[in-house]
Design a protein around this motif. Structure first.
Motif, PDB file in Angstrom:
ATOM      1  N   ALA A  44       0.824  -1.200   0.000  1.00 61.57           N
ATOM      2  CA  ALA A  44       0.000   0.000   0.000  1.00 61.57           C
ATOM      3  C   ALA A  44       0.864   1.258   0.000  1.00 61.57           C
ATOM      4  N   LEU A  45       1.921   1.254   0.793  1.00 59.78           N
ATOM      5  CA  LEU A  45       2.804   2.416   0.862  1.00 59.78           C
ATOM      6  C   LEU A  45       3.522   2.635  -0.465  1.00 59.78           C
ATOM      7  N   ALA A  46       3.923   1.542  -1.119  1.00 65.19           N
ATOM      8  CA  ALA A  46       4.640   1.659  -2.392  1.00 65.19           C
ATOM      9  C   ALA A  46       3.741   2.179  -3.509  1.00 65.19           C
ATOM     10  N   LEU A  47       2.438   1.903  -3.424  1.00 60.64           N
ATOM     11  CA  LEU A  47       1.504   2.342  -4.463  1.00 60.64           C
ATOM     12  C   LEU A  47       0.856   3.684  -4.152  1.00 60.64           C
ATOM     13  N   ALA A  48       1.014   4.168  -2.930  1.00 59.02           N
ATOM     14  CA  ALA A  48       0.412   5.442  -2.544  1.00 59.02           C
ATOM     15  C   ALA A  48       0.951   6.560  -3.430  1.00 59.02           C
ATOM     16  N   GLY A  49       0.056   7.385  -3.927  1.00 56.95           N
ATOM     17  CA  GLY A  49       0.462   8.497  -4.779  1.00 56.95           C
ATOM     18  C   GLY A  49       0.676   8.131  -6.227  1.00 56.95           C
ATOM     19  N   SER A  50       0.506   6.858  -6.578  1.00 57.14           N
ATOM     20  CA  SER A  50       0.655   6.434  -7.971  1.00 57.14           C
ATOM     21  C   SER A  50      -0.678   6.577  -8.695  1.00 57.14           C
ATOM     22  N   ALA A  51      -0.690   6.176  -9.961  1.00 54.46           N
ATOM     23  CA  ALA A  51      -1.923   6.234 -10.751  1.00 54.46           C
ATOM     24  C   ALA A  51      -2.869   5.085 -10.447  1.00 54.46           C
ATOM     25  N   VAL A  52      -2.485   4.203  -9.526  1.00 53.16           N
ATOM     26  CA  VAL A  52      -3.303   3.048  -9.161  1.00 53.16           C
ATOM     27  C   VAL A  52      -4.229   3.440  -8.010  1.00 53.16           C
ATOM     28  N   ARG A  53      -5.530   3.308  -8.220  1.00 50.34           N
ATOM     29  CA  ARG A  53      -6.494   3.615  -7.154  1.00 50.34           C
ATOM     30  C   ARG A  53      -6.530   2.458  -6.157  1.00 50.34           C
ATOM     31  N   LEU A  54      -6.438   2.781  -4.871  1.00 56.87           N
ATOM     32  CA  LEU A  54      -6.353   1.757  -3.833  1.00 56.87           C
ATOM     33  C   LEU A  54      -7.655   1.615  -3.056  1.00 56.87           C
ATOM     34  N   HIS A  55      -7.947   0.351  -2.700  1.00 55.58           N
ATOM     35  CA  HIS A  55      -9.084   0.018  -1.838  1.00 55.58           C
ATOM     36  C   HIS A  55      -8.542  -0.743  -0.623  1.00 55.58           C
ATOM     37  N   PRO A  56      -8.752  -0.249   0.584  1.00 57.15           N
ATOM     38  CA  PRO A  56      -8.265  -0.978   1.763  1.00 57.15           C
ATOM     39  C   PRO A  56      -9.068  -2.249   1.993  1.00 57.15           C
ATOM     40  N   GLY A  57      -8.376  -3.365   2.166  1.00 59.05           N
ATOM     41  CA  GLY A  57      -9.058  -4.635   2.406  1.00 59.05           C
ATOM     42  C   GLY A  57      -8.072  -5.667   2.903  1.00 59.05           C
ATOM     43  N   ARG A  58      -8.591  -6.822   3.295  1.00 58.26           N
ATOM     44  CA  ARG A  58      -7.727  -7.885   3.798  1.00 58.26           C
ATOM     45  C   ARG A  58      -8.408  -9.235   3.675  1.00 58.26           C
ATOM     46  N   PHE A  59      -7.607 -10.254   3.443  1.00 57.40           N
ATOM     47  CA  PHE A  59      -8.053 -11.649   3.487  1.00 57.40           C
ATOM     48  C   PHE A  59      -7.179 -12.370   4.505  1.00 57.40           C
ATOM     49  N   ARG A  60      -7.745 -12.764   5.620  1.00 62.68           N
ATOM     50  CA  ARG A  60      -6.988 -13.601   6.543  1.00 62.68           C
ATOM     51  C   ARG A  60      -6.885 -15.011   5.992  1.00 62.68           C
ATOM     52  N   ASN A  61      -7.941 -15.457   5.303  1.00 64.56           N
ATOM     53  CA  ASN A  61      -7.995 -16.792   4.721  1.00 64.56           C
ATOM     54  C   ASN A  61      -9.147 -16.823   3.729  1.00 64.56           C
ATOM     55  N   VAL A  62      -9.398 -17.987   3.155  1.00 65.10           N
ATOM     56  CA  VAL A  62     -10.414 -18.115   2.111  1.00 65.10           C
ATOM     57  C   VAL A  62     -11.836 -17.852   2.626  1.00 65.10           C
ATOM     58  N   PHE A  63     -12.021 -17.895   3.941  1.00 67.17           N
ATOM     59  CA  PHE A  63     -13.362 -17.718   4.507  1.00 67.17           C
ATOM     60  C   PHE A  63     -13.615 -16.301   5.022  1.00 67.17           C
ATOM     61  N   ASP A  64     -12.698 -15.387   4.807  1.00 70.96           N
ATOM     62  CA  ASP A  64     -12.821 -14.036   5.359  1.00 70.96           C
ATOM     63  C   ASP A  64     -13.797 -13.213   4.513  1.00 70.96           C
ATOM     64  N   LEU A  65     -15.011 -13.069   5.007  1.00 71.89           N
ATOM     65  CA  LEU A  65     -16.060 -12.387   4.242  1.00 71.89           C
ATOM     66  C   LEU A  65     -15.765 -10.907   4.034  1.00 71.89           C
ATOM     67  N   ARG A  66     -14.970 -10.305   4.918  1.00 71.48           N
ATOM     68  CA  ARG A  66     -14.651  -8.889   4.744  1.00 71.48           C
ATOM     69  C   ARG A  66     -13.899  -8.663   3.435  1.00 71.48           C
ATOM     70  N   GLY A  67     -12.991  -9.572   3.127  1.00 71.12           N
ATOM     71  CA  GLY A  67     -12.248  -9.452   1.875  1.00 71.12           C
ATOM     72  C   GLY A  67     -13.151  -9.580   0.668  1.00 71.12           C
ATOM     73  N   TYR A  68     -14.073 -10.535   0.718  1.00 76.14           N
ATOM     74  CA  TYR A  68     -15.005 -10.711  -0.393  1.00 76.14           C
ATOM     75  C   TYR A  68     -15.836  -9.456  -0.627  1.00 76.14           C
ATOM     76  N   ARG A  69     -16.277  -8.817   0.457  1.00 75.82           N
ATOM     77  CA  ARG A  69     -17.107  -7.618   0.313  1.00 75.82           C
ATOM     78  C   ARG A  69     -16.344  -6.487  -0.373  1.00 75.82           C
ATOM     79  N   VAL A  70     -15.099  -6.270   0.042  1.00 71.76           N
ATOM     80  CA  VAL A  70     -14.308  -5.183  -0.537  1.00 71.76           C
ATOM     81  C   VAL A  70     -14.035  -5.444  -2.017  1.00 71.76           C
ATOM     82  N   VAL A  71     -13.602  -6.657  -2.358  1.00 73.57           N
ATOM     83  CA  VAL A  71     -13.294  -6.973  -3.751  1.00 73.57           C
ATOM     84  C   VAL A  71     -14.552  -6.902  -4.613  1.00 73.57           C
ATOM     85  N   THR A  72     -15.671  -7.414  -4.093  1.00 76.61           N
ATOM     86  CA  THR A  72     -16.923  -7.379  -4.851  1.00 76.61           C
ATOM     87  C   THR A  72     -17.346  -5.952  -5.140  1.00 76.61           C
ATOM     88  N   ALA A  73     -17.276  -5.086  -4.135  1.00 75.69           N
ATOM     89  CA  ALA A  73     -17.673  -3.690  -4.327  1.00 75.69           C
ATOM     90  C   ALA A  73     -16.773  -2.998  -5.351  1.00 75.69           C
TER      91      ALA A  73
END
Length: 360
Positions: A44-73
């Protein structure tokens, strides 16, 4: 094209550099690129300020629904042509989301360590593109059960705009290091681990130093064997000709003071990014003939390929590159080789081409 890259790793390594470099290169080529990344992590720090738009998210594992929500949105808003992943914990989430959202998925594999049996068989089949980062890695994956037609090769991209010769930077760093312009400087940069070959390299360097008074050595990096390396150096008669600098955020700058770079790994690696980075700075390389490392140079033209752990062979190779008549033609050829084969713009263009082929 539109790309949504997903990389919620918090580590700092070669796969993370690949993720960042590819994302920036795709954006620089005019593609619309967004990325789901772990907030505050090195990626995230390396891409900050670049032309790449960032979305904060995380996957702890394959069952982490928070990650699915961020990627889906993010995917529903961007409507990307491809979902792209670099890290094993996100392979299955991206495959599942690709099916759900009807979007193709491209995955990269950076490790030799095999995936679990069912993943090794199914992941390359279910992703529309599955990339190894060297021919060696591809062969290894196939031998471990991956279907050969489903595994493609795309080398790690290197930012040759950042890795380039810089005479001003060279002079400044030579001054900081207390070295004169006539010094011949061998460098090691990477993790300080025994299997990386740091101890045979130390022995070879000291043998060479006894015969070449201009030879100096700098060590960049950190790891579990860093302290042991420092202890061994401290008791050497030529300890004053070694500088152990530890972890340096901008290690690329130090390529400019090197006369040669050593990559002495004893065990297979998928690639050898530092070898290419050094060559992009007109630095010839000495590398182990193991794993995917030999694919990073043009043996005899931009560096030398050596048997891993053979101290005598490494000593003689170091002394060979101390000879200006041998070293300078290699240095002159190195950057052109790195740019033609591994520059981020070349790899990004090849990536897009291969994805286009997949859709036909």
């Amino acid at each position: 094209m539109k790309f949504l890259l997903v990389g919620t790793t918090r580590e700092r390594g070669g796969a993370e550099v690949h993720f960042v470099t590819l994302a920036k290169a795709l954006a620089a080529a005019g593609h619309e690129v967004e990325a789901v990344v772990y907030p505050g992590a090195p990626v995230a720090l390396a891409l900050a300020g670049s032309a790449v738009r960032l979305h904060p998210g995380r996957f702890r594992n394959v069952f982490d629904l928070r990650g699915y929500r961020v990627v889906t949105a993010a995917a529903r808003r961007l409507k990307p042509d491809w979902l792209v992943g670099d890290f094993g914990k996100e392979y299955w989430p991206l495959i599942l989301l690709g099916r759900l959202l009807r979007m193709p998925v491209a995955l990269f594999r950076h490790r030799i360590k095999p995936m679990k049996g069912y993943s090794a068989r199914l992941v390359p089949r279910l992703a529309q593109r599955f990339f190894a980062v060297s021919e060696y890695a591809r062969r290894d994956y196939i031998e471990r059960g991956m279907p050969a037609p489903r595994v493609q090769v795309l080398y790690n991209p290197v930012d040759t705009d950042s890795c380039r010769p810089d005479a001003t930077q060279r002079s400044a760093l030579l001054h900081v290091l207390g070295l004169d312009e006539n010094a011949i400087v061998l460098g090691y940069t990477g993790r300080m681990l025994a299997w990386k070959g740091i101890f045979p390299l130390l022995e070879a360097v000291n043998m060479a130093m006894a015969r070449e008074p201009r030879l100096q050595c700098i060590w960049l990096g950190d790891g579990t064997d860093a302290q042991r390396l420092q202890e061994r150096i401290a008791v050497l008669p030529l300890a004053h000709r070694h500088q152990v600098l530890g972890w340096v955020d901008n290690a690329q700058a130090y390529y400019n003071v090197l006369s040669m770079l050593a990559l002495p790994s004893l065990e297979p690696e998928t690639f050898g990014r530092v070898s290419v980075e050094a060559q992009a700075c007109n630095v010839p390389v000495l590398v182990s003939d193991v794993g995917g490392i030999p694919e990073t140079l043009q043996p005899g033209a931009t560096g030398l390929l050596l048997p891993p752990g053979d101290v005598d062979a490494w000593c003689e190779a170091i002394l060979a590159l101390c000879d200006d008549a041998t070293r300078r033609p290699m240095a002159a050829a190195a950057r052109d080789f790195a740019e033609r084969r591994f520059s981020s713009s070349v790899i990004a263009a090849e990536f897009v081409r291969q994805l286009g082929d997949a859709k036909r």
